[in-house]
Design a protein around this motif. Sequence first.
Motif, short mmCIF file in Angstrom:
data_model
loop_
_atom_site.label_atom_id
_atom_site.label_comp_id
_atom_site.label_asym_id
_atom_site.label_seq_id
_atom_site.Cartn_x
_atom_site.Cartn_y
_atom_site.Cartn_z
N GLU A 128 5.54 -13.27 29.24
CA GLU A 128 5.84 -13.99 30.46
C GLU A 128 5.12 -15.33 30.48
N GLY A 129 5.64 -16.27 31.26
CA GLY A 129 5.00 -17.57 31.39
C GLY A 129 5.92 -18.71 31.02
N SER A 130 5.55 -19.92 31.43
CA SER A 130 6.40 -21.09 31.21
C SER A 130 5.81 -22.09 30.22
N SER A 131 4.61 -21.83 29.70
CA SER A 131 4.01 -22.74 28.74
C SER A 131 4.55 -22.46 27.35
N THR A 132 4.86 -23.53 26.61
CA THR A 132 5.40 -23.35 25.26
C THR A 132 4.31 -23.07 24.23
N VAL A 133 3.03 -23.21 24.62
CA VAL A 133 1.94 -22.96 23.67
C VAL A 133 1.33 -21.59 23.94
N PRO A 134 0.96 -20.86 22.88
CA PRO A 134 0.47 -19.49 23.07
C PRO A 134 -0.98 -19.40 23.53
N TYR A 135 -1.72 -20.51 23.51
CA TYR A 135 -3.13 -20.42 23.87
C TYR A 135 -3.38 -20.56 25.36
N LEU A 136 -2.33 -20.70 26.15
CA LEU A 136 -2.44 -20.68 27.61
C LEU A 136 -1.76 -19.41 28.13
N GLY A 137 -2.05 -19.04 29.37
CA GLY A 137 -1.44 -17.85 29.94
C GLY A 137 -2.08 -16.59 29.37
N ALA A 196 2.91 -39.75 25.20
CA ALA A 196 1.98 -38.67 24.90
C ALA A 196 1.70 -37.82 26.14
N GLN A 197 1.47 -38.47 27.26
CA GLN A 197 1.18 -37.75 28.49
C GLN A 197 2.38 -36.93 28.95
N THR A 198 3.56 -37.50 28.85
CA THR A 198 4.78 -36.81 29.29
C THR A 198 5.07 -35.61 28.43
N VAL A 199 4.97 -35.77 27.11
CA VAL A 199 5.22 -34.66 26.19
C VAL A 199 4.22 -33.54 26.41
N ALA A 200 2.95 -33.91 26.58
CA ALA A 200 1.91 -32.90 26.78
C ALA A 200 2.19 -32.06 28.02
N HIS A 201 2.55 -32.71 29.13
CA HIS A 201 2.87 -31.96 30.34
C HIS A 201 4.14 -31.13 30.15
N ASN A 202 5.09 -31.68 29.44
CA ASN A 202 6.35 -30.98 29.22
C ASN A 202 6.14 -29.70 28.42
N LEU A 203 5.25 -29.75 27.43
CA LEU A 203 5.01 -28.59 26.57
C LEU A 203 4.09 -27.56 27.20
N GLU A 228 -5.48 -30.62 33.09
CA GLU A 228 -6.55 -30.85 32.13
C GLU A 228 -6.11 -30.49 30.71
N ALA A 229 -5.43 -29.36 30.56
CA ALA A 229 -4.95 -28.96 29.23
C ALA A 229 -3.96 -29.99 28.69
N ALA A 230 -3.11 -30.53 29.55
CA ALA A 230 -2.14 -31.55 29.11
C ALA A 230 -2.86 -32.83 28.71
N ARG A 231 -3.87 -33.21 29.48
CA ARG A 231 -4.64 -34.42 29.12
C ARG A 231 -5.27 -34.26 27.73
N VAL A 240 17.28 -28.35 19.02
CA VAL A 240 16.53 -29.10 20.02
C VAL A 240 16.70 -30.61 19.85
N ALA A 241 17.11 -31.05 18.65
CA ALA A 241 17.27 -32.49 18.42
C ALA A 241 18.34 -33.09 19.33
N ASN A 242 19.33 -32.28 19.69
CA ASN A 242 20.42 -32.77 20.53
C ASN A 242 20.15 -32.60 22.02
N ASN A 243 18.97 -32.12 22.36
CA ASN A 243 18.62 -31.94 23.76
C ASN A 243 18.47 -33.32 24.43
N PRO A 244 19.24 -33.61 25.50
CA PRO A 244 19.18 -34.94 26.14
C PRO A 244 17.78 -35.32 26.61
N HIS A 245 17.04 -34.33 27.10
CA HIS A 245 15.68 -34.60 27.57
C HIS A 245 14.80 -35.07 26.42
N LEU A 246 14.90 -34.41 25.27
CA LEU A 246 14.10 -34.80 24.12
C LEU A 246 14.53 -36.15 23.56
N ARG A 247 15.82 -36.44 23.64
CA ARG A 247 16.28 -37.77 23.18
C ARG A 247 15.67 -38.86 24.05
#
Length: 363
Positions: A246-255, A159-166, A173-176, A138-145
């Motif tokens: 299933e789902g698009s959130s990278t965190v397990p506590y949603l969905g 912080a806001q961008t990463v939260a929404h991205n993850l 609200e969860a991203a905030r 993931v370190a070489n991912n252009p988006h993360l760079r």
Amino acid sequence: MDAPAIRYTTTVDGVRIAYWSVGDGPIVISLPPLPHSHIRVEWDIPALRRTFEATAAAATLVRYDGRGTGLSQRDSCDFSLETMLLDLDAVIAAFEVDNVVLYGPANAGAVAVAYAARHPEHVSHLILWSPIVDGSIVANNPHLRALRRLAADDWELFAQTVAHNLLGWSENEAARQFAQVILAGNSQDTLLPLVAAIGQINVWDELPRVRCPTLVQHRPETGMIPPGVIERVVASIPDARLALYEGSSTVPYLGDWRTINRGIQGFMGIHQPARAGTPNRRALRLLKMKDESLTDREMEIVTLVARGLTNRQIAEELYLSEKTIENHMGRILTKLDLSSRTQLTAYALEKGLASRPASDRYP
């Protein structure tokens, strides 16, 4: 449940590590979801706290902040796999028990894998959520760079961008709330060195040395990890099981967090105690009827699904055609009132079928 008391332990190299524990039963140590961690702010996120409380209903859940983050000693910037292992070792030592369950999410999965491989006597079960065992993936991912550059220029926007991205762009609200974890748990001075250190971690060679039962959970739709990597991780760990959701959130506590949590408890062989006075006898009868509606062959297939086998692998195992397995799968999903293989996998893990011989009839 009230916020747990913050306690401290000290690593062998003299760094103070903050942690809390809730619940009673087998000890489950949840590693910090690197690079963002703040155990007090996390507790204040309702969606995250409910998963903490669900686990604490059947086990002792422990969360800690790694060095340089959250409530732990912040002036230590010696980030490496070895120092992260020292943090974990200090937390385990604080409980004076023979072994624990390790839960390693994302980047922390590499730390959990390395500890389980090097200290098999201390780890009874290993649970990994979308594990990144090679930081360069993931370190070489252009988006993360681009995000790392943003961290140096505009800390709050980062912080806001990463939260929404993850968490997902629809989870406002969860991203905030998670953005507050980022802002409180890190600083611009420590985040970039920590991210750089994570990018250097590689534990592919450690995977075959893991000897404890291992469950790998993942949402393929997130796109954070390239296709095929998680399957390679599972194949590299002896007798590891794979559960896909299933789902698009990278965190397990949603969905579908309840399904994920039940899968973990089923894997560990523990279950939440029933609430006094509210047994749902009708639901239990219906569930039993669903089980009994499956033929011996169908139960055999469900058991192999629980072990992470594909339809092709199941066909080879049972000396049947892949088309026959697909037909069986359709009937199984209909009988159990499930809509996908992902749900079937979660159901099978919750039932503890992965540990049963495939030829055994589920009672």
